[in-house]
Write an enzyme that holds these catalytic residues in place. Sequence first.
Site, PDB file in Angstrom:
ATOM      1  N   CYS A  94       0.868  -1.393  -0.020  1.00 22.55           N
ATOM      2  CA  CYS A  94       0.126  -0.118   0.021  1.00 22.55           C
ATOM      3  C   CYS A  94       0.809   1.186   0.040  1.00 22.55           C
ATOM      4  O   CYS A  94       1.917   1.290  -0.586  1.00 22.55           O
ATOM      5  CB  CYS A  94      -0.968   0.023   1.259  1.00 22.55           C
ATOM      6  SG  CYS A  94      -0.154   0.196   2.760  1.00 22.55           S
ATOM      7  N   TRP A  95       0.424   2.330   0.517  1.00 23.77           N
ATOM      8  CA  TRP A  95       1.180   3.442   0.551  1.00 23.77           C
ATOM      9  C   TRP A  95       2.554   3.469   1.388  1.00 23.77           C
ATOM     10  O   TRP A  95       3.637   3.669   0.742  1.00 23.77           O
ATOM     11  CB  TRP A  95       0.293   4.788   0.852  1.00 23.77           C
ATOM     12  CG  TRP A  95       1.268   6.070   1.264  1.00 23.77           C
ATOM     13  CD1 TRP A  95       1.218   6.836   2.389  1.00 23.77           C
ATOM     14  CD2 TRP A  95       1.828   6.699   0.198  1.00 23.77           C
ATOM     15  NE1 TRP A  95       1.908   7.806   2.240  1.00 23.77           N
ATOM     16  CE2 TRP A  95       2.456   7.856   0.857  1.00 23.77           C
ATOM     17  CE3 TRP A  95       2.272   6.641  -1.192  1.00 23.77           C
ATOM     18  CZ2 TRP A  95       3.308   8.892   0.084  1.00 23.77           C
ATOM     19  CZ3 TRP A  95       3.048   7.462  -1.857  1.00 23.77           C
ATOM     20  CH2 TRP A  95       3.448   8.719  -1.317  1.00 23.77           C
TER      21      TRP A  95
END
Length: 352
Positions: A94-95
């Site tokens: 994810c980020w």
Amino acid sequence: MKHVETISLPHDLGEFSEIIDVRAPGEYAEDHLPGAINLPVLDDDERKQVGTLYKQDPFAARRLGAALIAANAAKHLSGPLASKDKNYTPLVYCWRGGMRSNSLAYILRSVGWRARIIEGGYKTFRKFITEDLERIFATPGFQLTVLSGPTGVAKTRLLHTLQKASAQVLDLEGLANHRGSVLGLAPETEQPSQKHFESSLWQTVSQFDLSQPVFTEAESNRIGRIHCPPPLWKKLGTGRVVEIKLPIDQRAEFLLDDYPHFTERPELLKPLLSRLTKLRGHEQVTAWHEQVDAGKWQEFVASVLKDHYDLVYRRAGDEKSNYPAPSTTLELTDFTPEQLQLAAQKLIAQSQ
């Protein structure tokens, strides 16, 4: 939540069955790891909803986020992941390698799959490729052979011919999806984001044998709205420049062959030409419009070359250029496949 097994970059990503980007579709569209698929655990609206709630009540936001993630994970398990066998080994990110990637990876590991996550997530990947591009372009012995020449001398087509002949080619206009001029964006297409361009650039150059020549095309510092990263721009300025020449009548023929959408849909062309009014004057642009309306394509293209593109090319040569003077010239008589194949063979032989 218990964190699952992580990997650090650089790492051989080829050992994974699949790379899963769990970020929202908007984040994925801006950029993602090469080859990654998007299985979002929160879509764009859900991510915004959870983020807004978090500012008011972090506990309620985490509870809502967990419910949404669980529901979306269930959809992925019964959809895209339903056919995966017990040997499936996905890499999830994810980020920042936080709750979103850990949540899905934990569920996948509960199934029995060896899911791992990237330590630091996409943010770490961005930092890695930025640093790795600097390293690659600074590698001793890495040489670019840069094809230069005015518009219409078939430089890009020659690059593609070189690629078919197994030469290493860096097609910057292809990566940027733009031909580098006011007419350079094909209809109904978009350029990638700057981040995605840099990811694609890294994916391309990281596969080169840097001890062997790489062929590319002379570009300005901007290709449409994409700018050349500083390490690339610096490397272009140290390349071996080969100037390509082609008779102007053949250049006009080539542009008509290379931009068929403008003759097929002239209504797309005139608004683009109007952007040149400030530079070339109302009278000149009006004359181009009249030639387009009358279907005088040879006359129009010859004028655009002589009265616009060649003036830009000469001015760029008169000003301080990023590129050294050409070390050699390659003259083409036409742009037939046979002529381009001969030219490619000559360029490959000269680079040995």
